[in-house]
Write a protein that holds these residues in place. Sequence first.
Motif, PDB file in Angstrom:
ATOM      1  N   TYR A 188      35.199 -18.651  40.880  1.00  0.00           N
ATOM      2  CA  TYR A 188      35.221 -17.324  40.276  1.00  0.00           C
ATOM      3  C   TYR A 188      35.986 -17.444  38.963  1.00  0.00           C
ATOM      4  O   TYR A 188      36.558 -18.494  38.660  1.00  0.00           O
ATOM      5  CB  TYR A 188      35.868 -16.288  41.194  1.00  0.00           C
ATOM      6  N   ILE A 189      36.007 -16.361  38.166  1.00  0.00           N
ATOM      7  CA  ILE A 189      36.710 -16.368  36.890  1.00  0.00           C
ATOM      8  C   ILE A 189      37.892 -15.411  36.985  1.00  0.00           C
ATOM      9  O   ILE A 189      37.700 -14.200  37.163  1.00  0.00           O
ATOM     10  CB  ILE A 189      35.792 -15.931  35.726  1.00  0.00           C
ATOM     11  N   ILE A 199      33.744 -10.313  26.826  1.00  0.00           N
ATOM     12  CA  ILE A 199      33.899  -9.238  27.811  1.00  0.00           C
ATOM     13  C   ILE A 199      35.074  -9.574  28.726  1.00  0.00           C
ATOM     14  O   ILE A 199      35.165 -10.686  29.241  1.00  0.00           O
ATOM     15  CB  ILE A 199      32.613  -9.029  28.623  1.00  0.00           C
ATOM     16  N   LYS A 200      35.968  -8.623  28.909  1.00  0.00           N
ATOM     17  CA  LYS A 200      37.198  -8.850  29.666  1.00  0.00           C
ATOM     18  C   LYS A 200      37.269  -7.934  30.881  1.00  0.00           C
ATOM     19  O   LYS A 200      36.635  -6.882  30.937  1.00  0.00           O
ATOM     20  CB  LYS A 200      38.427  -8.571  28.781  1.00  0.00           C
ATOM     21  N   LYS A 201      38.075  -8.349  31.853  1.00  0.00           N
ATOM     22  CA  LYS A 201      38.469  -7.485  32.960  1.00  0.00           C
ATOM     23  C   LYS A 201      39.823  -6.879  32.610  1.00  0.00           C
ATOM     24  O   LYS A 201      40.715  -7.590  32.137  1.00  0.00           O
ATOM     25  CB  LYS A 201      38.648  -8.259  34.265  1.00  0.00           C
ATOM     26  N   LEU A 202      39.991  -5.593  32.865  1.00  0.00           N
ATOM     27  CA  LEU A 202      41.338  -5.048  32.862  1.00  0.00           C
ATOM     28  C   LEU A 202      42.001  -5.538  34.141  1.00  0.00           C
ATOM     29  O   LEU A 202      41.503  -5.265  35.233  1.00  0.00           O
ATOM     30  CB  LEU A 202      41.311  -3.523  32.834  1.00  0.00           C
ATOM     31  N   PRO A 203      43.103  -6.317  34.049  1.00  0.00           N
ATOM     32  CA  PRO A 203      43.696  -6.870  35.274  1.00  0.00           C
ATOM     33  C   PRO A 203      44.170  -5.772  36.224  1.00  0.00           C
ATOM     34  O   PRO A 203      44.484  -4.651  35.810  1.00  0.00           O
ATOM     35  CB  PRO A 203      44.882  -7.693  34.747  1.00  0.00           C
ATOM     36  N   SER A 204      44.212  -6.098  37.493  1.00  0.00           N
ATOM     37  CA  SER A 204      44.715  -5.146  38.487  1.00  0.00           C
ATOM     38  C   SER A 204      46.149  -4.768  38.150  1.00  0.00           C
ATOM     39  O   SER A 204      46.920  -5.574  37.627  1.00  0.00           O
ATOM     40  CB  SER A 204      44.636  -5.752  39.887  1.00  0.00           C
ATOM     41  N   GLY A 205      46.500  -3.507  38.447  1.00  0.00           N
ATOM     42  CA  GLY A 205      47.857  -3.043  38.184  1.00  0.00           C
ATOM     43  C   GLY A 205      48.183  -2.891  36.711  1.00  0.00           C
ATOM     44  O   GLY A 205      49.353  -2.935  36.337  1.00  0.00           O
ATOM     45  N   ALA A 478      45.057 -13.046  42.222  1.00  0.00           N
ATOM     46  CA  ALA A 478      43.881 -13.641  41.571  1.00  0.00           C
ATOM     47  C   ALA A 478      42.687 -13.706  42.518  1.00  0.00           C
ATOM     48  O   ALA A 478      41.642 -13.106  42.260  1.00  0.00           O
ATOM     49  CB  ALA A 478      44.225 -15.042  41.046  1.00  0.00           C
ATOM     50  N   TRP A 479      42.841 -14.417  43.615  1.00  0.00           N
ATOM     51  CA  TRP A 479      41.738 -14.628  44.559  1.00  0.00           C
ATOM     52  C   TRP A 479      41.174 -13.304  45.089  1.00  0.00           C
ATOM     53  O   TRP A 479      39.963 -13.091  45.114  1.00  0.00           O
ATOM     54  CB  TRP A 479      42.244 -15.504  45.703  1.00  0.00           C
ATOM     55  N   LEU A 480      42.044 -12.391  45.497  1.00  0.00           N
ATOM     56  CA  LEU A 480      41.569 -11.132  46.073  1.00  0.00           C
ATOM     57  C   LEU A 480      40.869 -10.225  45.054  1.00  0.00           C
ATOM     58  O   LEU A 480      39.720  -9.842  45.264  1.00  0.00           O
ATOM     59  CB  LEU A 480      42.725 -10.390  46.736  1.00  0.00           C
TER      60      LEU A 480
END
Length: 636
Positions: A188-189, A199-205, A478-480
């Motif tokens: 996974y990335i 394209i980015k993910k807004l990180p959790s939290g 990360a993994w979850l």
Amino acid sequence: MCGIVGVFNYRNREPVDRGLLRAMNERIFHRGPDEDGFFEIDGLGLAMRRLTIIDLSTGTQPISTDDGRCTIVYNGELWNYKELRAKLEARGRHFHTHCDTESVLLAYAEWGDACCEHLRGMYAFAVWDAAAQRLFIARDRMGKKPLYYYDNGETLVFGSEIKSLLLHPSVPREVNVQGVADHLTLRYIPAPDTMFKGIKKLPSGHWMSVDRTGPRIQEYWNFQFSHEKPRSYEEYSEELRSRFTDCVKMRLMSDVPLGATLSGGVDSTLIVALMRDLVAGPIQTFAVGYQEESVSELKWAKIAADRYGVDHHEVMVTVEEYLANLEPCTWFRDEPVSEFAEVPQYLLCKLARQYVTVLLTGEGGDELFGGYPKCHTDRLARLYHLLPRAVREKFIGAMVQALPFECRRLKVAEQALRYPQAQRIPMWFGSFDNAHKDAILSPDLHVSHDVGRLVEPMLDRVRGAHPVEQMLYWDLRAWLPDNLMMKADRMAMGVSLEARVPFLDHELVEFSARVPTQYKIKNGILKYILKDTFKDKLPEEVISRRKAGFLVPVSIWMGGKLGQYTRDMLLSQEARQRGYYNAREVERTLELHFSGRQDFERELWTLLNLEIWHRVFIDRIPEPPAGVPTLAAATS
């Protein structure tokens, strides 16, 4: 539960193309087939699709404050919205609906950037603040709801799924080649990157604020493993029982039918057991199985179903169904996540959607309480590295790697133990080891091969913690969110089903971080405190069952149709021309695996998923596959 999209021309405030905004919103019709909603103002367009769960009649979005200052589009569920509503009403705020969306909106109006500190739930939302002339975007603490964005320095494009962003003309549909290398190791990335360039993910939290100066991103939540003076085991156990029961109870809040997955493992069985105590009427449960009984969990699920007297449903997955759904699942997912269980999870959700709209699932218990075998094995790393290198590599390593196919777990463990912590931690659930990755990646692909650069910064935040806790921290951060939760969200929302995850309540996560490691893993028993605390609720067969995970008979299927499909895809002219891999090394890997001399099942699965993803998203415009719900079909 919804999907959201948005376009913000934050520099020049040019009007957003209305037709484009609607097309972006329609692309995620499957996330919310019940309603849509739009908000447009100079330079900004917000849209959403709604799956009605709570307040079916007055929860329509977007919602604005009485003074028109703030407007929200929201995807998620807030478990404490009634308590939050009471608190806000006491502070003079007025409500016009009974939905949780308005509680989030007024929390922002009251506390601004600090609003997320008051939210307990799963969410991704965007608030337009007209007074401040800025857009505020946030994602929940555990990353249960997705949020992607693209920023070119003038325009921000964002949404719940990447496929919406790709419709915007400023967003390139190009490969992030560094992601190819990272995916070979991790499958996974990790955030903030994706497999798409730019394209980015807004990180959790985290939240994002966007005004004329551009985006600013801030973390608003993290957790630490506590070094407080330990309390007695009994005190921790009593608190766990109370907290987790409350977590399940909260997630029973719904105005539509709900049920639960039931695999026969500890986590899903415990959720159903507590539901049985809390729900007076029938409970719908769902399990997936196979004709290959050696890997089918139906036997264990049936034991639990009989124990709790639920209305139990099963779906049998064949290799033909598996192959037929690989591309549709890839389309739902947006990014490659090379997990065997994805298609069965999708078919399970498809079955469940015939009966319910909300589904409780068991992800997270292993990450909170040490349920993976690697938690045992990783502790051997320090001792392993005390041995002379020649003994490790030429004797132990050679002996273990020569073992037959069936010893996969032992072989993975020996490979992982060779490496320092930052490289070892992701390898437990990874794919290619460093040597194989170096051999298979093309020398013309100018990328970093060291995945440790992603892990080290995260481990630096928990350096004082127990080594097992450091591993669990990576899993939780990360993994979850970037693997399990992303996959769970997409497979469920692909059939307009809301998945709820009691174990990933952030207050339970914070509690688990205070539980000493010796209570999580005791006398060789993984997840000891969870199993012991709830032993009166669980069948003995479930408690004593060996950890299995979400089983899929891929090893068996690889000997037939799935194996032929894999060879055809990886040896195709299209795959050879990608330029990512050394073609001879791919051929060698295939030959060694299918001759039975080495086990490269995970590695081949990773390559196969990358190839399928490339065909679905890069080689052609990613249109919805046949059978996927669309607005056109719904209105025809």
